[in-house]
Design a protein around this motif. Sequence first.
Motif, PDB file in Angstrom:
ATOM      1  N   ARG A 139       0.860  -1.188   0.000  1.00  0.00           N
ATOM      2  CA  ARG A 139       0.000   0.000   0.000  1.00  0.00           C
ATOM      3  C   ARG A 139       0.891   1.231   0.000  1.00  0.00           C
ATOM      4  O   ARG A 139       1.798   1.370   0.816  1.00  0.00           O
ATOM      5  CB  ARG A 139      -0.857  -0.035   1.260  1.00  0.00           C
ATOM      6  N   ILE A 140       0.659   2.133  -0.956  1.00  0.00           N
ATOM      7  CA  ILE A 140       1.469   3.350  -1.042  1.00  0.00           C
ATOM      8  C   ILE A 140       0.548   4.558  -0.955  1.00  0.00           C
ATOM      9  O   ILE A 140      -0.375   4.705  -1.757  1.00  0.00           O
ATOM     10  CB  ILE A 140       2.277   3.390  -2.363  1.00  0.00           C
ATOM     11  N   ASP A 141       0.772   5.398   0.052  1.00  0.00           N
ATOM     12  CA  ASP A 141      -0.075   6.581   0.240  1.00  0.00           C
ATOM     13  C   ASP A 141       0.706   7.845  -0.045  1.00  0.00           C
ATOM     14  O   ASP A 141       1.815   8.026   0.459  1.00  0.00           O
ATOM     15  CB  ASP A 141      -0.576   6.636   1.691  1.00  0.00           C
ATOM     16  N   ASP A 142       0.103   8.726  -0.827  1.00  0.00           N
ATOM     17  CA  ASP A 142       0.730  10.017  -1.116  1.00  0.00           C
ATOM     18  C   ASP A 142       0.541  10.929   0.105  1.00  0.00           C
ATOM     19  O   ASP A 142      -0.579  11.287   0.446  1.00  0.00           O
ATOM     20  CB  ASP A 142       0.044  10.632  -2.341  1.00  0.00           C
ATOM     21  N   VAL A 143       1.639  11.282   0.777  1.00  0.00           N
ATOM     22  CA  VAL A 143       1.529  12.143   1.961  1.00  0.00           C
ATOM     23  C   VAL A 143       2.234  13.482   1.739  1.00  0.00           C
ATOM     24  O   VAL A 143       2.542  14.194   2.685  1.00  0.00           O
ATOM     25  CB  VAL A 143       2.083  11.461   3.226  1.00  0.00           C
ATOM     26  N   THR A 144       2.457  13.805   0.449  1.00  0.00           N
ATOM     27  CA  THR A 144       3.199  15.034   0.128  1.00  0.00           C
ATOM     28  C   THR A 144       2.586  16.261   0.796  1.00  0.00           C
ATOM     29  O   THR A 144       3.283  17.037   1.450  1.00  0.00           O
ATOM     30  CB  THR A 144       3.216  15.241  -1.401  1.00  0.00           C
ATOM     31  N   GLU A 145       1.255  16.395   0.618  1.00  0.00           N
ATOM     32  CA  GLU A 145       0.579  17.567   1.188  1.00  0.00           C
ATOM     33  C   GLU A 145       0.757  17.618   2.702  1.00  0.00           C
ATOM     34  O   GLU A 145       1.009  18.678   3.269  1.00  0.00           O
ATOM     35  CB  GLU A 145      -0.925  17.507   0.879  1.00  0.00           C
ATOM     36  N   LYS A 146       0.612  16.458   3.335  1.00  0.00           N
ATOM     37  CA  LYS A 146       0.716  16.389   4.789  1.00  0.00           C
ATOM     38  C   LYS A 146       2.120  16.805   5.242  1.00  0.00           C
ATOM     39  O   LYS A 146       2.282  17.611   6.162  1.00  0.00           O
ATOM     40  CB  LYS A 146       0.418  14.953   5.242  1.00  0.00           C
ATOM     41  N   VAL A 147       3.136  16.260   4.544  1.00  0.00           N
ATOM     42  CA  VAL A 147       4.515  16.586   4.919  1.00  0.00           C
ATOM     43  C   VAL A 147       4.764  18.081   4.743  1.00  0.00           C
ATOM     44  O   VAL A 147       5.349  18.741   5.598  1.00  0.00           O
ATOM     45  CB  VAL A 147       5.512  15.751   4.083  1.00  0.00           C
ATOM     46  N   ARG A 148       4.278  18.624   3.599  1.00  0.00           N
ATOM     47  CA  ARG A 148       4.450  20.067   3.350  1.00  0.00           C
ATOM     48  C   ARG A 148       3.769  20.885   4.454  1.00  0.00           C
ATOM     49  O   ARG A 148       4.346  21.834   4.972  1.00  0.00           O
ATOM     50  CB  ARG A 148       3.831  20.461   2.010  1.00  0.00           C
ATOM     51  N   ALA A 149       2.540  20.495   4.803  1.00  0.00           N
ATOM     52  CA  ALA A 149       1.797  21.246   5.814  1.00  0.00           C
ATOM     53  C   ALA A 149       2.533  21.184   7.152  1.00  0.00           C
ATOM     54  O   ALA A 149       2.645  22.185   7.856  1.00  0.00           O
ATOM     55  CB  ALA A 149       0.391  20.675   5.964  1.00  0.00           C
ATOM     56  N   GLU A 150       3.063  20.001   7.460  1.00  0.00           N
ATOM     57  CA  GLU A 150       3.821  19.846   8.701  1.00  0.00           C
ATOM     58  C   GLU A 150       5.024  20.765   8.700  1.00  0.00           C
ATOM     59  O   GLU A 150       5.276  21.490   9.656  1.00  0.00           O
ATOM     60  CB  GLU A 150       4.330  18.406   8.801  1.00  0.00           C
TER      61      GLU A 150
END
Length: 408
Positions: A139-150
């Motif tokens: 399972r691969i989840d795109d967390v780009t937005e989350k990392v950027r927001a963090e």
Amino acid sequence: EIDTSDLGFREFEEIAISANRMIERRRQAQKEMQGLRDLLKNIIDSMPSILVGVDPMMRVTQWNLEAQKVTGIDPEMAQGQALSTLLPQFDIQMARDAINQKKTCKKSKVIFVLHKDKGYVDITVYPLTAEGMEGAVIRIDDVTEKVRAEEMMIQSEKMLTVGGLAAGMAHELNNPLAGIVQNIQVIMNRLSGNLPQNHQTASGLQIRLETLNAYIQDRGIDRMLLSAKESALRASQIIKNMLSFSRKSEDCFAHADLRELTDNTIELLKNDYDLKHQYDFKQLQIRREYDPHIPEVRCEYSKIQQVILNILKNAAYAMIGQDNAPLIVVRVYQNRNKAFIEIEDNGPGMEQEIRERVFEPFFTTKSKSGTGLGLSISYFIITSNHNGTLEVESTPGNGSRFIIGLPL
Ligand SMILES: Nc1ncnc2c1ncn2[C@@H]1O[C@H](COP(=O)(O)OP(=O)(O)OP(=O)(O)O)[C@@H](O)[C@H]1O
Ligand SMILES: [Mg+2]
């Protein structure tokens, strides 16, 4: 199916009927199975994650819609193919470990290219242990937005503390510094031959001012005073800049055309005295890509200019002496309820450790010439004075891009 109508014997008829029942049940079961398969496919296709099933030989057994979207490979083509060729970015060892150890393996914030853009993903591999179903689900989840927001949250929190500190310090340092500058100025005046009172006092002590001045010059005292004054003035300038961390005025807000504002700032850059010494502007190409339909933005004109100038100057400095032709691309555009000004250079870019610190006050890699205040002040102007956003994207060797977002 057996036609029971013209079977002569009763026994045959019964056998035929039960055979037909069996066939019917089987059909039913097949239909249910197909229904279940479709349901399962629907479920895994509706997942926002990439889901890929593999057998122990690392050949693909499942390939959901998201996997298709990201790679452009459809499930029929993927079926039975080696995972390493379909998803070369994926670390196959992770799946092997999960299967061998019968344990779920997880990695977060892995750099991954999704839809042609570099981003971050979380990867989880679940081993399948059921009889006849060995393998794993990835399972691969795109967390780009989350990392950027963090990253941005950490950034703004960090800036809140350091910014407050800097502003407080600036207030405290302002007075003693002014004292130093003033006193040096007075000393210089009292040594000069221009004031009658100086001559009077000197002759009262039976010395000649000319002799005193010759002594001062011979011992280099005049140069030292001058350099002390210059240093103190430089410090004052820095303090003045730091004070802008605390200032928040609504007075000078007005509607402005960001294209015109940007054009004017580019002119300012070309006339920058410091830069002219180090730069041949004929070699620096500045390309403008402006959206012709952008509405006016309410902002503090000179402050936004200051920000753009800071970023342009940094870009120009970063590209000094590079082999490829220096190029800055300036974009002005609108996206939903925000206007954006983007400044991109093709300079050396930044390592992650530097990129994460560029907005900190006093962070600089320019050992002598920089104060490290440029971007931190810019950050404050955009985020606290204008309720906007300032972001940086940069990787070593690929240039840097600063993105200013202003609410419309
Ligand atoms: N376009 C860029 N390319 C590469 N590095 C950059 C770029 N812009 C900023 N940096 C890095 O960020 C650091 C901080 O920039 P900032 O403008 O805050 O300070 P400075 O330019 O070093 O000093 P000052 O602006 O006070 O002269 C720079 O020293 C540089 O290392
Ligand atoms: Mg700078």
